[in-house]
Design an enzyme around this catalytic site. Structure first.
Site, PDB file in Angstrom:
ATOM      1  N   HIS A   9     -71.194  32.913  32.576  1.00 38.83           N
ATOM      2  CA  HIS A   9     -72.403  33.210  33.340  1.00 38.83           C
ATOM      3  C   HIS A   9     -73.588  32.586  32.621  1.00 38.83           C
ATOM      4  O   HIS A   9     -73.938  32.993  31.503  1.00 38.83           O
ATOM      5  CB  HIS A   9     -72.590  34.718  33.480  1.00 38.83           C
ATOM      6  CG  HIS A   9     -71.530  35.376  34.293  1.00 38.83           C
ATOM      7  ND1 HIS A   9     -71.046  36.644  34.027  1.00 38.83           N
ATOM      8  CD2 HIS A   9     -70.844  34.945  35.380  1.00 38.83           C
ATOM      9  CE1 HIS A   9     -70.125  36.954  34.906  1.00 38.83           C
ATOM     10  NE2 HIS A   9     -69.980  35.936  35.740  1.00 38.83           N
TER      11      HIS A   9
ATOM     12  N   GLU B  47     -76.448  34.571  30.755  1.00 36.89           N
ATOM     13  CA  GLU B  47     -76.112  35.420  29.608  1.00 36.89           C
ATOM     14  C   GLU B  47     -76.126  34.579  28.339  1.00 36.89           C
ATOM     15  O   GLU B  47     -75.100  34.334  27.701  1.00 36.89           O
ATOM     16  CB  GLU B  47     -74.762  36.095  29.845  1.00 36.89           C
ATOM     17  CG  GLU B  47     -74.788  37.022  31.050  1.00 36.89           C
ATOM     18  CD  GLU B  47     -73.411  37.496  31.491  1.00 36.89           C
ATOM     19  OE1 GLU B  47     -72.417  37.157  30.807  1.00 36.89           O
ATOM     20  OE2 GLU B  47     -73.315  38.171  32.527  1.00 36.89           O
TER      21      GLU B  47
ATOM     22  N   HIS C 119     -69.735  37.889  26.807  1.00 42.86           N
ATOM     23  CA  HIS C 119     -70.666  38.065  27.921  1.00 42.86           C
ATOM     24  C   HIS C 119     -71.951  38.717  27.433  1.00 42.86           C
ATOM     25  O   HIS C 119     -72.064  39.113  26.273  1.00 42.86           O
ATOM     26  CB  HIS C 119     -70.042  38.952  29.009  1.00 42.86           C
ATOM     27  CG  HIS C 119     -69.065  38.243  29.889  1.00 42.86           C
ATOM     28  ND1 HIS C 119     -69.363  37.841  31.169  1.00 42.86           N
ATOM     29  CD2 HIS C 119     -67.786  37.854  29.664  1.00 42.86           C
ATOM     30  CE1 HIS C 119     -68.308  37.243  31.700  1.00 42.86           C
ATOM     31  NE2 HIS C 119     -67.336  37.239  30.808  1.00 42.86           N
TER      32      HIS C 119
ATOM     33  N   GLU D  97     -69.319  42.493  25.593  1.00 46.98           N
ATOM     34  CA  GLU D  97     -70.653  42.474  26.194  1.00 46.98           C
ATOM     35  C   GLU D  97     -71.709  42.704  25.119  1.00 46.98           C
ATOM     36  O   GLU D  97     -71.623  43.664  24.346  1.00 46.98           O
ATOM     37  CB  GLU D  97     -70.771  43.578  27.251  1.00 46.98           C
ATOM     38  CG  GLU D  97     -69.774  43.476  28.388  1.00 46.98           C
ATOM     39  CD  GLU D  97     -70.277  42.597  29.516  1.00 46.98           C
ATOM     40  OE1 GLU D  97     -71.389  42.046  29.381  1.00 46.98           O
ATOM     41  OE2 GLU D  97     -69.569  42.475  30.521  1.00 46.98           O
TER      42      GLU D  97
END
Length: 1005
Positions: free
Chosen positions: A697, A700, A794, A879
């Site tokens: 992504h 990010e 992420h 994350e």
């Protein structure tokens, strides 16, 4: 008749003298007492007897509570009351006492009978009660229970429409009026009824009748006179009616015509101490959790013939019998057939100290590439005399060993973008040095968001004061108005830039509109743009008005990033957190149903922040998070390759070419064998594989900084890094979505799709990086080298800390109501080992935020597909917060690049420690080491309960959690020799004896 009268009198006398115990027995389900009472009520024609029985029932249901009312409903009492109401209303005027008793009972019964609304409509009771209200508007004693019953009736949507057609709205507006201290309880029920009946078809009827201006006038009067706020419920109900009427287009027009915006604005701002109406929202149960056990079990099947996968042997040459030393041509080299491009228009001079020329700073916000494309060369920055400007760069090479401005300019020329960028942003050119000082999470002052919303409303009221001047338009530069130099100058025409339009609304306020992802009509979140022509000491307000996420960490202390060119030239090249009065809220701009995934009524959100610039004629950049471009990655890789020593095996391949024509790097890092002996070569080839990836992504960017920390640690010369390389072979794809990163996307690739939703069935042409990454994993599995760990880096925009998502059958099943015996589910506990190690080694990591539940909407993500299809038990999404931490060493601090890079290094240390808790059997055959973990699993109370719903778009890769984190657990273990000496004093390590998970696995080693 006399018999019924006698029965009624007998019942009345009996209940007047019996004990509470006897009353309970009569109202119990097993006794026939309630049937006798209802039968008497239904069959008696005598009015007094009927009143006596109703009085008894009122007393019985009032004292007994809900249990007795339930028995009354189950015995058919609702129908008896409704029939009595209808029959008694046929011959007006109805007996007042009788109607009072009936409606008092109906209020109690209606709340317990789920089919009360249907029964009332079928029996014709709606009009009976409504007519009673119509003929008794001045009889407040009878009016109150009737209104209470009408409110219960209208909880059924069909009933509400029927009452509206019968004139209920008109009757209610005869009751309500200006402020009065009399009969306020009655008015509460009138307004509650209107709130329930003023939606749908009734809303149009009310607007057509002209009731909206009436409501506004009534609200003004109540607001003006209710100075002690004793009647907030009534005022709230009036606002609820207005809100329902403005849900339709006709109502909004009537609201504007009635000057409603100004009225509500004035009443809201006249008393700023008025409390907000707080809506307590309970998160719905998450129905997204996978409940099909067969879909949760790993599937061992070859989806592609091995002959097709054989081509990926090229990326695993270290396993072949040929020479294993990487070739020099494997290092990063541009593969373009074009001749090298020169930057003759820019000359570089080192300037270790001193002040910068303001005019030079203003002219060098973006470096112009003399690429000779798109219509010829573009001259470099020049001063007013036409001479070539000299870019003065402070010499901070010691602080940025992996950054080389000259090399970056050379690399960026081979980067292919859709807009064919010819400029380079100054922060990317010069680089970013992490701040020595930690930046605290911003504490927002109370009432800031309220103030900002009022300022937005003032635009609609005082539209003549709004400039509404387009000062930047990426799509149409000709439409930009040329002013006298008072407006800010914007630019986003550089790699990873995103700003579509800037509109000056007030002298020092600008609305900003972001680009959607290419070939998509949504995902407006990432921004990166330049601002020039600024004035110091002035509070500028910036409003990004087309954000899509329903909430953001900007509401909880997160600030935007700013980079000052003048500060950089003066020796402080930092991205810093900045901005005050930061809010993120829903605005009045509606999204099209196409952009909202078919959902109607969706609105955009505004991110607003205020900045005061420090330097005159400065050029500043703003970004959603610390930018990390594709060209920056290529530069870092080239610099990393130069760090390779004789003990490091480092090879860089191009996994594939993207849709945009850019290469996707694939790195192989391990330790060189001790010698060319068979034993050393055999040990080299038998090392387990670790597969890491990042930046699927584009928005990010924090994942790239974590990956940078991982790569730098793997290429370092420390003894621990060497031991790590000797333990594993690392396959790393540091950027899975180069095209999205280059073109300033937030989530998608050039195909307009989220690449992390394509892992189940990737297309070689549309999703080349995912297709070839999965094929490489399939090849590793087919050759018996299934990775021991797969981790996809992420970033998370709605949560704090760093955490992991993994995959577990048992923990997924425990979150559902599936009746599956846990003894039938055998699962290796090893999936929890790495997160637990990280929680005690990395200060930013939070084990409480981790989850191992598999959801249906995530079945096509890398984590789940690699777990199910490739058979990697330790398959994770890691994350990293975009905001900061609320636990541990960094509690209360915003996260920076140094903390993110530290997280990448700590991840490496955890992998080194993981080997100690991994059995030799598992190292050679990762899929065969199965344990029954029923008795060993960590207490299920620590498993987070997922409550967040999954929406069409804009949700993070995983749902947010609402559990409270326990920060009290600490470890007092001795230092581990695997850790860096400078990290031993700061980070506690897990005790192998503290958890059966560790002790069992360690005993196998």
């Amino acid at each position: 008749m006399y018999l019924n009268t006698a029965i009624g009198l007998s019942v009345n006398r009996v209940f007047g003298h019996v004990s509470e115990k006897t009353r309970n027995e009569v109202a119990s389900k097993s006794s026939g007492g309630m049937e006798i009472i209802l039968s008497s009520l239904e069959n008696t024609p005598d009015l007094q007897t009927t009143l006596n029985i109703l009085a008894i029932l009122n007393e019985l249901l009032t004292v007994g509570g809900g249990r007795r009312t339930g028995v009354f409903v189950s015995k058919g009492g609702t129908a008896v009351l409704l029939q009595l109401l209808v029959s008694s209303s046929k011959d007006p005027p109805a007996n007042e006492e009788l109607m009072l008793h009936i409606h008092s009972l109906l209020v109690k019964v209606g709340l317990k009978d789920r089919k009360f609304g249907v029964k009332a409509r079928l029996n014709g009771a709606l009009n009976a009660t409504l007519n009673l209200v119509k003929h008794n508007l001045q009889n407040y004693k009878l009016l109150l229970p009737c209104l209470q019953v009408l409110r219960v009736y209208s909880s059924n949507l069909v009933n509400a429409v029927s009452l509206g057609k019968s004139g209920a709205l008109e009757i209610m507006f005869e009751i309500i009026g200006p402020f009065s201290k009399k009969s306020t309880t009655l008015l509460k029920y009138v307004m509650c009824f209107l709130c329930m009946c003023s939606s749908g078809m009734n809303a149009r009827r009310a607007v057509d009748t002209g009731y909206l201006p009436t409501l506004l006038t009534i609200y003004q009067d109540w607001h003006r006179n209710d100075t002690r706020h004793r009647h907030v419920v009534i005022r709230k109900s009036i606002l609820g009616c207005i809100k329902n009427l403005t849900n339709i287009k006709l109502g909004r027009k009537a609201f504007i015509d009635a000057n409603g915006m100004r009225i509500l604005y004035n009443t809201s701002t006249s008393n700023l101490e008025t409390d907000f109406i707080i809506y307590v929202c309970y998160a719905p149960q998450n129905d997204d959790i996978e409940t099909d056990i067969n879909k949760l079990r790993p599937i061992q099947m070859n989806t592609r013939p091995f002959d097709e996968l054989r081509a990926y042997e090229y990326f695993c040459r270290e396993f072949s019998k040929k020479c294993i030393r990487p070739l020099r041509e494997d290092l990063l080299t541009p593969k373009s057939n074009d001749s090298p491009l020169e930057l003759d228009s820019i000359s570089i001079s080192k300037r270790p100290e001193g002040t910068a020329d303001p005019d030079l700073v203003c002219s060098l916000g973006s470096l112009v590439l003399d690429t000779g494309v798109n219509g010829g060369s573009v001259d470099g920055p020049q001063d007013e005399g036409g001479e070539q400007a000299v870019l003065e760069v402070p010499d901070t090479a010691a602080l940025l060993p992996l950054h080389d401005p000259d090399l970056y300019l050379e690399i960026v020329k081979s980067t292919r973008s859709v807009p064919a960028y010819t400029e380079v942003a100054y922060p990317d050119y010069f680089g970013h040095v992490a701040l020595n000082l930690r930046e605290p999470i911003l504490e927002r002052a109370y009432g800031v968001q309220r103030t900002k919303i009022f300022q937005d409303i003032e635009r609609l009221i005082h539209s003549s004061d709004i400039l509404d001047k387009v000062v930047y338009d990426l799509d149409n530069q000709r439409s930009v108005l040329i002013d006298n130099g008072e407006s800010l100058k914007f630019n986003s025409k550089f790699e990873s830039g995103n700003l579509r339009k800037a509109i000056q609304v007030r002298k020092f306020e600008y609305d900003l509109i972001l680009n959607s992802d290419i070939n998509s009509n949504h995902y407006h979140q990432w921004f990166y743009f330049e601002v020039g022509n600024i004035r110091p000491g002035v509070r500028y307000r910036f409003n990004i008005i087309n954000c899509e996420k329903s909430n953001s960490q900007f509401n909880y202390g997160m600030q935007v990033l700013m980079y000052s060119v003048q500060d950089a030239i003066n020796g402080s090249p930092h991205w810093v957190r900045t901005g005050s009065d930061i809010c993120y809220y829903k605005n009045n701009f509606s999204r099209s149903s196409i952009a909202a995934g078919g959902q109607k009524g969706k609105s955009y959100f505004t991110l607003t922040f205020t900045v005061t610039f420090q330097h005159k004629d400065d050029v500043c950049y703003f970004a959603y998070h610390y930018p990390y471009t594709y060209s920056m990655l290529k530069m870092h890789l080239q610099k990393l390759s130069a760090l390779r020593t004789a003990q490091i095996y480092y090879r860089q391949d191009d996994l594939c070419e993207t849709l945009g024509g850019n290469s996707c790097p694939l790195l192989t890092i391990t330790a060189m064998p001790g010698s060319s002996s068979n034993d050393h070569i055999s040990q080299f080839r038998s090392r387990p594989v670790m597969f890491l990836s990042a930046r699927v992504h584009p928005g990010e960017t924090n994942s790239s900084w974590v990956m940078k920390g991982t790569l730098e640690y793997l290429m370092s010369c420390s003894p621990q890094a060497q031991r790590l390389r000797e333990c594993y072979i690392f396959k790393i794809i540091p950027m899975l979505n180069p095209d999205g990163v280059i073109n300033g996307n937030h989530r998608c690739s050039l195909s307009g799709e989220d690449l992390n939703r394509q892992w189940q069935n990737p297309n070689a042409e549309l999703h080349p990086t995912i297709y070839h990454a999965k094929s490489l994993l399939q090849y590793l599995r087919a050759t018996g080298r299934t990775p021991l760990v797969f981790c996809d880096y992420h970033g998370h925009s709605r949560k704090k800390n760093v955490f992991m998502y993994g995959c577990s059958i048992k923990e997924t099943v425990w979150q559902t109501n599936v009746n599956t015996s846990t003894c039938e589910l055998h699962e290796d506990l090893g999936y929890r080992t790495l997160p637990k190690l990280l929680s005690q080694m990395a200060p930013a990591f939070s084990l409480s935020s981790c989850s191992f539940v598999v959801e249906r909407s995530k079945e096509t993500t890398a984590r789940v597909v690699v777990w199910r299809e490739i058979g990697v038990q330790r398959s994770y999404t890691m994350e990293s917060t975009l905001c900061g931490c609320d636990q541990g060493k960094y509690k209360g601090l915003q996260i920076g690049t140094s903390e993110l890079e530290e997280m990448g290094a700590q991840f490496c240390l955890a992998l080194l420690r993981l080997r100690r808790f991994t059995s030799p059997l598992e190292l050679h055959n990762h899929n065969s080491h199965l344990l029954d973990t029923e008795n060993d699993l960590i207490d299920t109370r620590s498993i987070p309960n997922i409550t967040s719903p999954t929406t069409y778009v804009l949700e993070e890769d995983e749902p947010a959690f609402l559990e409270e984190v326990d920060y009290s657990a600490e470890s007092n273990d001795e230092n581990d020799p695997d850790l860096e000496p400078d990290l031993q004093d700061n980070h506690a390590l897990p005790d192998p004896n503290s958890d059966s998970e560790f002790s069992r696995q360690d005993s196998l080693n």
